[in-house]
Design an enzyme around this catalytic site. Structure first.
Site, PDB file in Angstrom:
ATOM      1  N   ASP A  43     -64.894  29.127 -63.593  1.00  0.00           N
ATOM      2  CA  ASP A  43     -66.340  28.959 -63.746  1.00  0.00           C
ATOM      3  C   ASP A  43     -66.419  27.337 -64.270  1.00  0.00           C
ATOM      4  O   ASP A  43     -65.503  26.856 -64.925  1.00  0.00           O
ATOM      5  CB  ASP A  43     -66.901  29.661 -64.838  1.00  0.00           C
ATOM      6  CG  ASP A  43     -68.441  29.314 -65.111  1.00  0.00           C
ATOM      7  OD1 ASP A  43     -69.123  29.327 -64.218  1.00  0.00           O
ATOM      8  OD2 ASP A  43     -68.732  29.236 -66.510  1.00  0.00           O
TER       9      ASP A  43
ATOM     10  N   ASP B 299     -70.373  35.506 -66.665  1.00  0.00           N
ATOM     11  CA  ASP B 299     -69.134  35.584 -65.896  1.00  0.00           C
ATOM     12  C   ASP B 299     -68.614  36.953 -65.878  1.00  0.00           C
ATOM     13  O   ASP B 299     -67.480  37.580 -65.496  1.00  0.00           O
ATOM     14  CB  ASP B 299     -68.028  34.686 -66.604  1.00  0.00           C
ATOM     15  CG  ASP B 299     -68.515  33.230 -66.441  1.00  0.00           C
ATOM     16  OD1 ASP B 299     -68.958  32.875 -65.077  1.00  0.00           O
ATOM     17  OD2 ASP B 299     -68.343  32.451 -67.225  1.00  0.00           O
TER      18      ASP B 299
ATOM     19  N   ASP C 110     -66.612  32.096 -69.523  1.00  0.00           N
ATOM     20  CA  ASP C 110     -66.775  32.153 -70.697  1.00  0.00           C
ATOM     21  C   ASP C 110     -68.204  32.486 -71.095  1.00  0.00           C
ATOM     22  O   ASP C 110     -68.293  32.848 -72.476  1.00  0.00           O
ATOM     23  CB  ASP C 110     -66.790  30.740 -71.606  1.00  0.00           C
ATOM     24  CG  ASP C 110     -67.785  29.631 -71.228  1.00  0.00           C
ATOM     25  OD1 ASP C 110     -68.427  29.760 -70.137  1.00  0.00           O
ATOM     26  OD2 ASP C 110     -68.277  28.916 -71.882  1.00  0.00           O
TER      27      ASP C 110
END
Length: 695
Positions: free
Chosen positions: A384, A587, A583
């Site tokens: 990410d 996600d 995080d």
């Protein structure tokens, strides 16, 4: 070794016979009751076994007259009985349990070998006339094996003591973490006075004072003061971190020179330290997929060994030299003892225990052994952007004013409008204006249009802040600022325009800075042969700008949370073994869908719960360390299994007498017991090497 087995008191596993590990880890570094008991039995057995062996072998050293032949058997019986019946009692109990539960294990073989040698010798002393000539030597005497039975028990006790001590060292990392937690906290009362209270009495919302050199008692947020915090005990990072009001404090981290006032937000089992301890303990008790190989082998191994011992007895009793049955019995016992699969049983769990503890000390938390095993074979890392590659806290980086407009005027209008907004960019703009000495005014008639911008009145004048579609709807011409905005977007900035009374004042560029370690980590990942993919919900222009700066191979942008997990599944369908690092709450589905989910410890709890690996520091470089630890752990496990298999492949034929026709060599049950203990020690020693491996 079998996490599904549990009971409410210390004892042994009904499947493998080994000592059960406590489910709840305690901070005290005292020896376990099992270790204390086994140590006591060992020293007691050793004290009796030494004179027993001296008596049994006195005739070999010319001292036969000291111990009369007629009395020697009774003396050996008196010395051996406490060793076998008291020292070896736990082994007989476990052997019996293995028969009751129909789960044959190493204690089945130990129990059989020791009991046969002891009962045979007992009958030989009390009723020697029942033995035929084939059991007697040239002088007509029946051989005694009390010393073999006692020595086997003593050597197995040595192995148990060494194993239990090694398990204690493997759990030392967890106890060290637990020991970091302070026992008291300094709470600030409503009247402003400080009081020291037990850590258990701290509640969420309490104000706590952390003086220089003290540890933060719980997790929370700094209210007042600035200082440098040593977070190495939970992140593995030795450089202190500067923190001030609004920054988070991790419980058990050490305060530097400044005095801090904090607000408690997580206490008890909810603190990061408590979660680390729980996660590591669960990982140490879990089973790696490679353990299935050892389980399958062990399931067939013990019955096969018993069959080999029976065949050994039959062959020696038929074709062996006189006394044939005595030779047959001794060699069958040697086969039972040397083939104990204790080394095979220890091969995987010892390595997993040590690796999980070593990883925790470096800020790498594995949820279970499966994550340790899978991570080494990952070939594609999906990351990410926000909070993983970037800091995760947007900052005002660029201020561009229209001709004739002062920067202070632009920032005053922008900060005044954004002060009432909850958007993450708003906080960055307000903070950026404050850093430049601009104080916002009160905004009236505030109105927010999600995904577009905000409007209101600043000092009685109509003001707007937002993206270009928002301004188009308002009928405001952006003019030449559109070109500048496009340049800033290409550089990865998020751009917002500001207008007052229909006139464009300028634009602001907000960026989420890259973490200092991201570029080096991506290069190192490439060096190790991993493909890197950025998966983000951010716009493609910004995402591709970040990817170019870091050298990321592929960009998947403008993806919703559900689309993230679909992207992971697509990569897996292409035959890739995928790890996902993220995080945020968005996600979590992707972390769960990946072969290995890697959560940044600085992120949301749901992301951490969905992942197989958690990096406490939230540093992409931690993925490299975690993968290297995974590779070294699996290599260590394979070395252990190799040692165990090779040891038994060589030891069993020798114990059965395979060398006797060629070299005239036979293996004594005592030597077999020593070799069995040595194999366990070699596996334990090899596993403990993982505590020192560089990552």
């Amino acid at each position: 070794m079998h996490p599904e087995v549990g009971r409410d008191a210390p004892g042994s596993c009904p499947k493998c016979g080994m000592a059960l590990e406590p489910a709840a880890v305690i901070a005290e570094d005292g020896e376990s009751p099992e270790l204390i008991d086994m140590t006591r039995r060992f020293w007691g057995s050793l004290a009796l076994t030494v004179p027993l062996i001296a008596a049994a072998m006195s005739h070999m050293f010319g001292f036969a007259g000291i111990v009369p032949v007629s009395a020697r058997g009774f003396i050996e019986l008196l010395l051996a009985s406490p060793v076998v019946l008291w020292g070896g009692w736990p082994f007989f109990v476990r052997a019996w349990q293995s028969l009751v539960h129909r789960r044959l294990n190493m204690f089945t073989l130990i129990g059989l070998g020791v009991s046969v040698a002891y009962v045979y010798s007992l009958v030989a002393v009390l009723a020697p006339g029942v033995f035929p000539l084939s059991f007697r030597d040239a002088r007509g005497r029946v051989g005694l094996y009390f010393e073999a039975a006692a020595m086997i028990v003593t050597l197995v006790l040595v192995g148990q003591v060494l194993e239990l001590r090694a398990r204690g060292r493997a759990g030392a990392a967890i106890r060290a973490l637990l020991g970091l937690a302070p026992k008291t906290a300094r709470r600030v009362r409503e009247d402003g006075r400080d009081e020291d209270v037990p850590i258990e009495s701290v509640a969420i919302g309490d104000r706590l004072r952390v003086r220089p050199g003290e540890k933060a008692p719980v997790d929370g947020v700094i209210i007042e003061g600035r200082s440098s915090l040593d977070e190495s005990m939970v992140t593995g990072e030795s450089i202190p971190v500067e923190k001030g009001p609004g920054d988070r404090l991790i419980g058990a981290t050490v305060n530097g020179n400044g005095s801090l006032l904090m607000r408690a937000e997580r206490v008890g089992g909810d603190t990061l330290l408590a979660q680390i301890v729980d996660m590591v303990a669960r990982a140490q008790r879990s089973r790696a997929p490679i353990q299935r190989l050892a389980d399958v082998v062990a399931g067939y191994f013990v019955p096969v060994v018993i069959a080999v011992a029976v065949v050994t007895f039959i062959v020696w009793s038929l074709v062996g030299p006189e006394p044939r049955l005595a030779y047959a019995l001794v060699n069958a016992i040697a086969v039972l003892i040397i083939a104990c699969p204790c080394a095979l049983g220890l091969a995987t769990p010892m390595s997993i225990m040590v690796a999980a503890g070593h990883g925790a000390a470096l800020g790498i938390l594995f949820r279970d052994a499966q994550a340790i095993e899978r991570l080494r074979s990952v070939d594609t890392l999906v990351v990410d952007k926000t909070g993983t590659l970037t800091v995760g806290r947007p900052r005002l980086s660029d201020v561009y004013t229209a001709p004739g407009i002062a920067e202070q005027e632009l920032l005053t209008v922008a900060a005044s409008l954004e002060r009432g907004s909850e958007h993450p960019l708003a906080a960055a703009i307000v903070a950026g204006a404050a850093d430049r000495g601009v104080k916002p005014e009160a905004a009236a008639d505030f109105e927010s249009s999600p995904g577009q911008g905000v409007r209101g009145r600043v000092e009685g004048q109509s003001a707007l802040l937002g993206n270009s579609p928002f301004f188009e709807l308002a009928g405001i011409d952006l003019g030449a600022l559109v070109t500048q905005a496009e340049r800033m977007r290409i550089e990865g900035l998020t751009v917002v325009f500001v207008a007052l009374e229909g006139q464009v004042l300028g634009l602001l560029g907000v960026a989420d800075p890259l973490k200092e370690t991201s570029a080096a980590a991506v290069r190192a990942l490439h060096d190790e042969g991993l493909k890197t993919v950025m998966l983000t919900g951010d716009n493609r222009v910004t995402a591709e700008s970040v990817a170019r700066r870091l050298g990321i191979d592929e960009v998947i942008a403008e993806v919703l949370p559900a689309g993230k997990s679909e992207s992971i599944e697509r990569l897996k369908r292409e035959g890739r073994i995928v790890a996902m690092a993220g995080d945020g709450i968005n996600d979590a589905p992707a972390l769960a869908a990946a072969d290995v989910g890697i959560a940044m410890g600085t992120g949301a709890d749901v992301a951490i719960e969905s992942a197989g690996v958690t990096l406490v520091k939230g540093d992409l470089g931690g993925i490299l360390r975690a993968r290297r630890l995974s590779q070294k752990t699996m290599r260590n496990i394979k070395q252990n299994l190799f040692l165990a298999f090779v040891y038994n492949s060589i030891g069993v034929p020798i114990a059965a007498g395979a060398l006797y026709p060629f070299l005239g060599l036979l293996m004594s049950p005592i030597v077999a017991a020593a070799a069995m203990s040595l194999s366990s020690v070699s596996v334990i020693t090899n596993a403990l090497r993982l505590r020192k491996v560089p990552l």
